[in-house]
Design a protein around this motif. Structure first.
Motif, short mmCIF file in Angstrom:
data_model
loop_
_atom_site.label_atom_id
_atom_site.label_comp_id
_atom_site.label_asym_id
_atom_site.label_seq_id
_atom_site.Cartn_x
_atom_site.Cartn_y
_atom_site.Cartn_z
N ARG A 27 -0.07 -11.02 0.54
CA ARG A 27 -0.51 -12.25 -0.13
C ARG A 27 -1.82 -12.76 0.47
O ARG A 27 -2.65 -13.33 -0.22
CB ARG A 27 0.58 -13.30 -0.06
N GLN A 28 -1.98 -12.53 1.77
CA GLN A 28 -3.24 -12.90 2.42
C GLN A 28 -4.39 -12.08 1.83
O GLN A 28 -5.47 -12.60 1.55
CB GLN A 28 -3.13 -12.66 3.92
N GLY A 29 -4.14 -10.81 1.61
CA GLY A 29 -5.16 -9.93 1.01
C GLY A 29 -5.51 -10.35 -0.41
O GLY A 29 -6.68 -10.31 -0.81
N ILE A 30 -4.49 -10.76 -1.17
CA ILE A 30 -4.75 -11.23 -2.53
C ILE A 30 -5.63 -12.48 -2.51
O ILE A 30 -6.59 -12.58 -3.29
CB ILE A 30 -3.42 -11.51 -3.27
N ALA A 31 -5.34 -13.42 -1.62
CA ALA A 31 -6.14 -14.64 -1.52
C ALA A 31 -7.58 -14.32 -1.09
O ALA A 31 -8.53 -14.92 -1.59
CB ALA A 31 -5.49 -15.62 -0.55
#
Length: 87
Positions: A27-31
């Protein structure tokens, strides 16, 4: 509706904040990817905004005249009452 550079930068900041607060790596990568996309959009918006032509001389004169009339109207209504006469 055209997206402004300011709006894009705000969205980029929100995504970076989400990435910093996110404990899950995916999710950090998506953000972070979303923040990169908003950065690209902001750069494009900046280019579009910088190409907008400034007012030509006639438009500038008309704008100045309206501003002067508005300022004169405010000075004339110094007692706080608006002119409500429809005529």
């Amino acid at each position: 509706m055209r997206v402004t550079e300011k709006f894009c930068r705000e969205q980029e900041g929100l995504q970076l904040a989400k990435a910093a607060a996110e404990p899950l790596k995916n999710r950090q990568g998506i953000a972070l990817d979303a923040a990169k996309a908003w950065d690209a959009a902001a750069q494009l918006a900046h280019k579009q905004e910088s190409k907008l032509e400034p007012l030509d001389k006639l438009d500038a004169a008309i704008t100045l005249e309206f501003a002067q009339e508005e300022a004169a109207g405010l000075a004339d209504d110094s007692d706080g009452e608006a002119d409500t006469d429809p005529a």
